[in-house]
Design a protein around this motif. Structure first.
Motif, mmCIF file in Angstrom:
data_model
loop_
_atom_site.group_PDB
_atom_site.id
_atom_site.type_symbol
_atom_site.label_atom_id
_atom_site.label_comp_id
_atom_site.label_asym_id
_atom_site.label_seq_id
_atom_site.Cartn_x
_atom_site.Cartn_y
_atom_site.Cartn_z
ATOM 1 N N LEU A 56 0.827 -1.209 0.000
ATOM 2 C CA LEU A 56 0.000 0.000 0.000
ATOM 3 C C LEU A 56 0.862 1.259 0.000
ATOM 4 N N VAL A 57 1.945 1.228 0.751
ATOM 5 C CA VAL A 57 2.852 2.371 0.767
ATOM 6 C C VAL A 57 3.504 2.531 -0.598
ATOM 7 N N TRP A 58 3.919 1.416 -1.198
ATOM 8 C CA TRP A 58 4.520 1.478 -2.530
ATOM 9 C C TRP A 58 3.521 1.999 -3.559
ATOM 10 N N ALA A 59 2.265 1.554 -3.481
ATOM 11 C CA ALA A 59 1.249 1.984 -4.441
ATOM 12 C C ALA A 59 0.973 3.484 -4.333
ATOM 13 N N ASP A 60 1.151 4.046 -3.135
ATOM 14 C CA ASP A 60 0.960 5.484 -2.953
ATOM 15 C C ASP A 60 2.229 6.280 -3.246
ATOM 16 N N GLY A 61 3.263 5.619 -3.746
ATOM 17 C CA GLY A 61 4.508 6.309 -4.082
ATOM 18 C C GLY A 61 5.364 6.598 -2.883
ATOM 19 N N GLY A 62 5.267 5.785 -1.842
ATOM 20 C CA GLY A 62 5.986 6.041 -0.594
ATOM 21 C C GLY A 62 7.447 5.678 -0.590
ATOM 22 N N PHE A 63 7.964 5.067 -1.661
ATOM 23 C CA PHE A 63 9.378 4.720 -1.694
ATOM 24 C C PHE A 63 10.216 5.830 -2.295
ATOM 25 N N ARG A 64 9.599 6.968 -2.517
ATOM 26 C CA ARG A 64 10.330 8.136 -3.006
ATOM 27 C C ARG A 64 10.346 9.184 -1.900
ATOM 28 N N GLY A 65 11.231 10.102 -1.982
ATOM 29 C CA GLY A 65 11.269 11.194 -1.009
ATOM 30 C C GLY A 65 11.876 10.768 0.310
ATOM 31 N N GLU A 66 11.281 11.254 1.401
ATOM 32 C CA GLU A 66 11.859 11.015 2.714
ATOM 33 C C GLU A 66 11.565 9.621 3.260
ATOM 34 N N SER A 67 10.718 8.859 2.622
ATOM 35 C CA SER A 67 10.401 7.510 3.088
ATOM 36 C C SER A 67 11.064 6.439 2.221
ATOM 37 N N ARG A 68 12.234 6.727 1.687
ATOM 38 C CA ARG A 68 12.925 5.784 0.818
ATOM 39 C C ARG A 68 13.387 4.537 1.545
ATOM 40 N N ASP A 69 13.669 4.643 2.829
ATOM 41 C CA ASP A 69 14.221 3.523 3.576
ATOM 42 C C ASP A 69 13.173 2.508 4.012
ATOM 43 N N VAL A 70 11.922 2.689 3.615
ATOM 44 C CA VAL A 70 10.862 1.761 4.012
ATOM 45 C C VAL A 70 11.134 0.369 3.470
ATOM 46 N N MET A 71 11.572 0.270 2.239
ATOM 47 C CA MET A 71 11.817 -1.045 1.651
ATOM 48 C C MET A 71 12.940 -1.770 2.368
ATOM 49 N N SER A 72 14.001 -1.076 2.725
ATOM 50 C CA SER A 72 15.095 -1.737 3.443
ATOM 51 C C SER A 72 14.649 -2.171 4.834
ATOM 52 N N LEU A 73 13.847 -1.352 5.509
ATOM 53 C CA LEU A 73 13.326 -1.745 6.815
ATOM 54 C C LEU A 73 12.406 -2.955 6.699
ATOM 55 N N LEU B 242 12.560 -5.281 4.379
ATOM 56 C CA LEU B 242 13.393 -6.450 4.091
ATOM 57 C C LEU B 242 14.135 -6.931 5.336
ATOM 58 N N VAL B 243 14.534 -6.019 6.200
ATOM 59 C CA VAL B 243 15.184 -6.407 7.457
ATOM 60 C C VAL B 243 14.214 -7.196 8.322
ATOM 61 N N GLN B 244 13.010 -6.678 8.504
ATOM 62 C CA GLN B 244 12.067 -7.389 9.361
ATOM 63 C C GLN B 244 11.619 -8.699 8.737
ATOM 64 N N LEU B 245 11.517 -8.741 7.421
ATOM 65 C CA LEU B 245 11.142 -9.979 6.738
ATOM 66 C C LEU B 245 12.227 -11.042 6.899
ATOM 67 N N SER B 246 13.475 -10.654 6.708
ATOM 68 C CA SER B 246 14.561 -11.631 6.843
ATOM 69 C C SER B 246 14.716 -12.104 8.284
ATOM 70 N N LEU B 247 14.523 -11.219 9.247
ATOM 71 C CA LEU B 247 14.588 -11.641 10.649
ATOM 72 C C LEU B 247 13.445 -12.592 10.989
ATOM 73 N N GLY B 248 12.275 -12.315 10.460
ATOM 74 C CA GLY B 248 11.143 -13.198 10.706
ATOM 75 C C GLY B 248 11.323 -14.571 10.091
ATOM 76 N N ILE B 249 11.949 -14.614 8.921
ATOM 77 C CA ILE B 249 12.165 -15.892 8.253
ATOM 78 C C ILE B 249 13.269 -16.699 8.936
ATOM 79 N N THR B 250 14.315 -16.043 9.387
ATOM 80 C CA THR B 250 15.445 -16.770 9.972
ATOM 81 C C THR B 250 15.282 -17.089 11.450
ATOM 82 N N TRP B 251 14.285 -16.545 12.115
ATOM 83 C CA TRP B 251 14.105 -16.809 13.547
ATOM 84 C C TRP B 251 13.842 -18.282 13.807
#
Length: 97
Positions: free
Chosen positions: A7-24, A26-35
């Motif tokens: 939803l954030v990506w669809a609203d264009g949230g990966f541009r501007g000041e919220s660029r780090d959302v995708m990296s965050l 991916l961090v939480q996704l990888s931690l959840g998978i490897t736990w």
């Protein structure tokens, strides 16, 4: 979290000041998978609280970034925050068994 991130990506949230959302995300996704493999399969219970606290922080930072772009995405992130907090408590108990 996947739907909230989309939803954030669809609203264009990966541009501007919220660029780090995708990296965050991916961090939480990888931690959840490897736990599971690290803690339950390998038995490294001492790593469980570390994984959960870092995962909670990553989800919370995603939550704060989502708030700037899409308010419905923040509502979708709240159950993930609760689940991560609960898993943190369980992980601390696993460490002391």
């Amino acid at each position: 979290m996947g739907l909230a991130t989309w939803l954030v990506w669809a609203d264009g949230g990966f541009r501007g000041e919220s660029r780090d959302v995708m990296s965050l995300y991916l961090v939480q996704l990888s931690l959840g998978i490897t736990w599971h493999p690290i803690v339950l399969v390998m038995g490294a219970y001492w790593l469980a609280p570390f994984f959960c606290v870092v995962n909670f922080v990553a989800i919370f930072l995603c939550y704060l970034r989502f708030k700037r772009v899409n308010p419905f995405a923040t509502d979708l992130a709240k159950p993930c925050l609760l689940w991560s907090a609960y898993l943190s408590l369980i992980s601390f108990k696993l460490m002391y068994l």
